[in-house]
Design an enzyme around this catalytic site. Sequence first.
Site, PDB file in Angstrom:
ATOM      1  N   GLN A   1       3.044   9.970   0.953  1.00  0.00           N
ATOM      2  CA  GLN A   1       4.345   9.319   1.167  1.00  0.00           C
ATOM      3  C   GLN A   1       5.348   9.639   0.068  1.00  0.00           C
ATOM      4  OE1 GLN A   1       2.271   5.383   2.020  1.00  0.00           O
ATOM      5  NE2 GLN A   1       4.118   5.157   3.243  1.00  0.00           N
TER       6      GLN A   1
ATOM      7  N   HIS B   1      -4.924   1.658   7.347  1.00  0.00           N
ATOM      8  CA  HIS B   1      -3.556   2.193   7.465  1.00  0.00           C
ATOM      9  C   HIS B   1      -3.348   3.328   6.453  1.00  0.00           C
ATOM     10  CE1 HIS B   1       0.992   1.430   7.811  1.00  0.00           C
ATOM     11  NE2 HIS B   1       0.892   2.232   6.770  1.00  0.00           N
ATOM     12  N   GLU B   2      -3.801   3.108   5.203  1.00  0.00           N
ATOM     13  CA  GLU B   2      -3.584   4.107   4.145  1.00  0.00           C
ATOM     14  C   GLU B   2      -4.457   5.340   4.352  1.00  0.00           C
ATOM     15  OE1 GLU B   2      -1.044   3.796   2.362  1.00  0.00           O
ATOM     16  OE2 GLU B   2      -0.703   1.700   2.880  1.00  0.00           O
TER      17      GLU B   2
ATOM     18  N   HIS C   1      -2.905   7.643   6.714  1.00  0.00           N
ATOM     19  CA  HIS C   1      -1.861   8.490   6.102  1.00  0.00           C
ATOM     20  C   HIS C   1      -2.443   9.802   5.586  1.00  0.00           C
ATOM     21  CE1 HIS C   1       1.931   6.357   6.102  1.00  0.00           C
ATOM     22  NE2 HIS C   1       1.408   5.250   5.598  1.00  0.00           N
TER      23      HIS C   1
ATOM     24  N   GLY D   1       0.837  -1.198   0.000  1.00  0.00           N
ATOM     25  CA  GLY D   1       0.000   0.000   0.000  1.00  0.00           C
ATOM     26  C   GLY D   1       0.870   1.246   0.000  1.00  0.00           C
TER      27      GLY D   1
ATOM     28  N   CYS E   1       5.499  -0.120   7.267  1.00  0.00           N
ATOM     29  CA  CYS E   1       5.134   1.035   6.448  1.00  0.00           C
ATOM     30  C   CYS E   1       6.356   1.415   5.611  1.00  0.00           C
ATOM     31  CB  CYS E   1       4.737   2.189   7.359  1.00  0.00           C
ATOM     32  SG  CYS E   1       4.290   3.683   6.472  1.00  0.00           S
ATOM     33  N   LEU E   2       6.127   1.751   4.345  1.00  0.00           N
ATOM     34  CA  LEU E   2       7.254   2.123   3.485  1.00  0.00           C
ATOM     35  C   LEU E   2       7.938   3.396   3.978  1.00  0.00           C
ATOM     36  CD1 LEU E   2       5.830   1.281  -0.056  1.00  0.00           C
ATOM     37  CD2 LEU E   2       7.501  -0.010   1.294  1.00  0.00           C
TER      38      LEU E   2
HETATM   39 ZN    ZN Z   1       2.231   3.359   5.610  1.00  0.00          ZN
END
Ligand code: ZN
Length: 173
Positions: free
Chosen positions: A50, A135-136, A139, A45, A93-94
């Site tokens: 991000q 989660h997304e 963000h 995701g 998480c990236l």
């Molecule tokens: Zn994330």
Amino acid sequence: MKRNIIIEPDPILRKTCTPIEKVDSNVRKLMQEMLETMYAAPGIGLAAIQVGILKRLVVIDISKNKEKKEPLFLINPEILEKSENTSIYEEGCLSLPGQFAEIERPAECFLKYLDLNGNQKKLKASGLLSTCIQHEVDHLNGVLFIDYLSKLKKDMIIKKLVKHKKEIEKIIV
Ligand code: ZN
């Protein structure tokens, strides 16, 4: 074109993203680039914030099969309902490379969003997809999974990331 992923701690990751007003070719192009960036990372995701773009855009692909990709493009996603029952996944998480923690969230969620053609869609998600969507969407509101942890655990992770960032800078220099 791949985009650079912003790593915590960074004030950009704490901003609130604004909705897309018109789903046009620029939005579609950006989402393809987000998808490419996510696959290359690799991750399941990625939110536009991000990669430094403060718009309510999310790409997700939880399919394990590398041959047959199943990307999901969420434009202006809005969670309308969450279940009372919860589930726990170990989340990463990236934007927080190498950091993982068990997070409890509502097991199911019901959301509306626009697809790549600007059509209104609804989706009921459960399991990993439900967690990933929540989660997304977090963000888009400047929330990271570490915000659900104790202050002690959160500070520990941020400290590690600061160290990690310094090491990367050294390599670049
Ligand atoms: Zn994330």
